[in-house]
Design an enzyme around this catalytic site. Structure first.
Site, PDB file in Angstrom:
ATOM      1  N   HIS A  78       0.866  -1.183   0.000  1.00  0.00           N
ATOM      2  CA  HIS A  78       0.000   0.000   0.000  1.00  0.00           C
ATOM      3  C   HIS A  78       0.900   1.230   0.000  1.00  0.00           C
ATOM      4  CE1 HIS A  78      -2.810  -2.840   2.134  1.00  0.00           C
ATOM      5  NE2 HIS A  78      -3.701  -2.212   1.416  1.00  0.00           N
ATOM      6  N   ASP A  81       1.928   1.877   3.544  1.00  0.00           N
ATOM      7  CA  ASP A  81       2.825   0.907   4.210  1.00  0.00           C
ATOM      8  C   ASP A  81       4.266   1.399   4.111  1.00  0.00           C
ATOM      9  OD1 ASP A  81       0.698  -0.853   4.582  1.00  0.00           O
ATOM     10  OD2 ASP A  81       1.121  -1.978   2.743  1.00  0.00           O
TER      11      ASP A  81
HETATM   12  C1  3MF Z   1      -8.512  -6.624   3.026  1.00  0.00           C
HETATM   13  C2  3MF Z   1      -7.607  -6.938   1.941  1.00  0.00           C
HETATM   14  C3  3MF Z   1      -6.647  -5.863   1.608  1.00  0.00           C
HETATM   15  C4  3MF Z   1      -6.406  -5.681   0.136  1.00  0.00           C
HETATM   16  C5  3MF Z   1      -5.361  -4.637  -0.079  1.00  0.00           C
HETATM   17  C6  3MF Z   1      -5.032  -4.459  -1.530  1.00  0.00           C
HETATM   18  C7  3MF Z   1      -5.113  -5.453   3.383  1.00  0.00           C
HETATM   19  O1  3MF Z   1      -9.229  -7.707   3.414  1.00  0.00           O
HETATM   20  O2  3MF Z   1      -7.619  -8.015   1.406  1.00  0.00           O
HETATM   21  O3  3MF Z   1      -5.429  -6.192   2.259  1.00  0.00           O
HETATM   22  O4  3MF Z   1      -6.018  -6.862  -0.480  1.00  0.00           O
HETATM   23  O5  3MF Z   1      -5.827  -3.430   0.470  1.00  0.00           O
HETATM   24  O6  3MF Z   1      -5.810  -3.552  -2.142  1.00  0.00           O
END
Ligand code: 3MF
Ligand code: MG
Ligand code: MG
Length: 416
Positions: A78, A81
């Site tokens: 992200h 992140d």
């Molecule tokens: C939430 C998710 C997310 C998405 C991520 C990618 C944190 O359940 O699965 O992971 O996969 O935001 O867009």
């Protein structure tokens, strides 16, 4: 009483028992598969609404290094992140990205995908496509910035999980307006991508929508991969050809669906571009367990489908190492074992595809009894009755293949 294991001996015990498990692949072999390790999965500290963290934070450069050691050749992230929210779109962002490009190169790891965090920060309390124009303008800018980050890191994919696109309280939002506004944001990201790619003679990214049926809102506007496919072809997107889906195995299971059928629907639409892999339970929340630990037979069948249809996209390990796993365990047990279960299941899927019993049974079912043209339902039923028993033969055979019984493995007393 059993012998206690002092703290200083515990890592060695974990290592010894992991190596006693056997069945692991070398890092060279692991790198042959398009498997990606998300920054957020590796750095997850075990926190949840009722759970305090049990692990310390792990910086992106360290995650990249550890993934490289394991043999995971792709990394994804992200925006937040890697870059704190208030440093996004600043000079600090550029410096951080330069550092990450260097870390990726140093470790021979590639960035496969970037994604925008549009759910965690308070600015998203009303969702990324809510009433206030300034929130939406900020959301657009964030998605455009994600596209820029993607190009800078050399990613091929960008994923959008809209998170809080929905509501807790009924009647507060107008769903149709929210969907139109969300489409405008995806459109802005595609436009940005076209502009950046033109300017740098690079290819455009593949924009993938990810659905989740519930969490973090009570009601979500795009709760399933099917809803995303409908949204892509709704006429609201200016570049539907640039947009596909990123189904997540558990997200489809969470609403009670069959993940394999959801994947099939995306495949026939030509939109299955990216796949988040994990495991869990039906009609429960997003437990994000590692692939194959809950539903190995279903996973085998999912991979048979994807292999049979030539899926070429990434397998993204979007799971969470359990709270009981230590920082050491994340990279010694959790990631390598997830990768190895994936590879084993993928290779077993290959065996199932070329299995003579399954192939002969399938061919026979497709050949039928030879009554083409008959309009006599009773006669057609009678003529095919014995053939249909092959469904159960195939089901049995798939479990045999999963258990190794097709190679003659038997357990317990034999016929003596
Ligand atoms: C939430 C998710 C997310 C998405 C991520 C990618 C944190 O359940 O699965 O992971 O996969 O935001 O867009
Ligand atoms: Mg996901
Ligand atoms: Mg998820």
């Amino acid at each position: 009483m059993s012998t206690t294991i002092p703290e200083k001996d515990q890592r060695a015990l974990v290592d010894r028992l992991m190596s006693a498990c056997g069945g692991s692949y070398s890092s060279e072999v692991r790198r042959r598969y398009f498997i990606s390790g998300p920054q957020w999965a590796a750095a997850y500290q075990g926190q949840a609404l009722f759970h305090a963290p049990t692990r310390t934070a792990v910086e992106p450069a360290e995650v990249i290094e550890r993934l490289a050691e394991i043999g995971i050749g792709w990394w994804c992230t992200h925006d937040t992140d890697i870059i704190p929210t208030n440093h996004l779109m600043s000079d600090r962002q550029a410096e951080i990205l330069d550092g990450l490009v260097a870390a990726l190169e140093r470790n021979g790891v590639q960035c496969s995908m970037v994604t925008g965090e549009t759910f965690h920060h308070g600015v998203w309390a009303g969702g990324p496509a809510g009433e206030q124009a300034e929130v939406r303008a900020y959301a657009r800018r964030r998605l455009e910035n994600v596209v820029e980050i993607g190009h800078k890191l050399g990613a091929q994919f960008v994923v959008y999980w809209p998170g809080t696109l929905g509501y807790q309280l009924q009647g507060v939002v107008d769903e149709t307006r929210m969907l139109k506004r969300y489409a405008e944001e995806i459109n802005a990201a595609c436009e940005k991508d076209l502009a950046v790619s033109r300017a740098s003679a690079a290819s455009t990214l593949r924009h993938c929508l990810e659905a989740k049926p519930f969490e973090p809102q009570a009601e979500l506007l795009l709760p399933t991969t099917d809803a995303m496919l409908g949204f892509i072809s709704s006429g609201l997107l200016t570049h539907p050809e640039m947009v596909g889906v990123n189904p997540e195995y558990l997200h489809e299971l969470m609403w009670g669906g069959a993940p394999r059928a959801a994947l099939a629907r995306a495949l026939v639409a030509g939109k299955l571009w990216h796949f988040d892999i994990n495991d869990g339970y039906r009609l429960k929340h997003d437990v994000d367990i590692g692939i194959g630990l809950v539903n190995p037979l279903d996973w085998l069948n999912v991979l048979i489908l994807l292999r049979a249809h030539g899926y070429q996209g990434p397998f993204n390990l979007d799971y969470k190492p359990p709270r009981t796993t230590s920082n050491y365990g994340v990279f010694r047990v959790s990631f390598p074992s997830a990768v190895d279960r994936f590879i084993t299941l993928w290779e077993i899927a290959g065996e199932a595809i070329s299995d003579p019993v399954i192939n002969e049974a399938t061919k026979a079912l497709e050949a039928g009894a030879g009554l083409a043209g008959s309009e006599d339902a009773d006669r057609i039923f009678e003529a095919n009755k014995e053939l249909w028993t092959l469904h159960e033969v195939i089901g049995h055979r798939l479990v045999q293949i999963l258990l190794g019984a097709h190679r003659g493995r038997t357990v317990g007393p034999l016929n003596s």
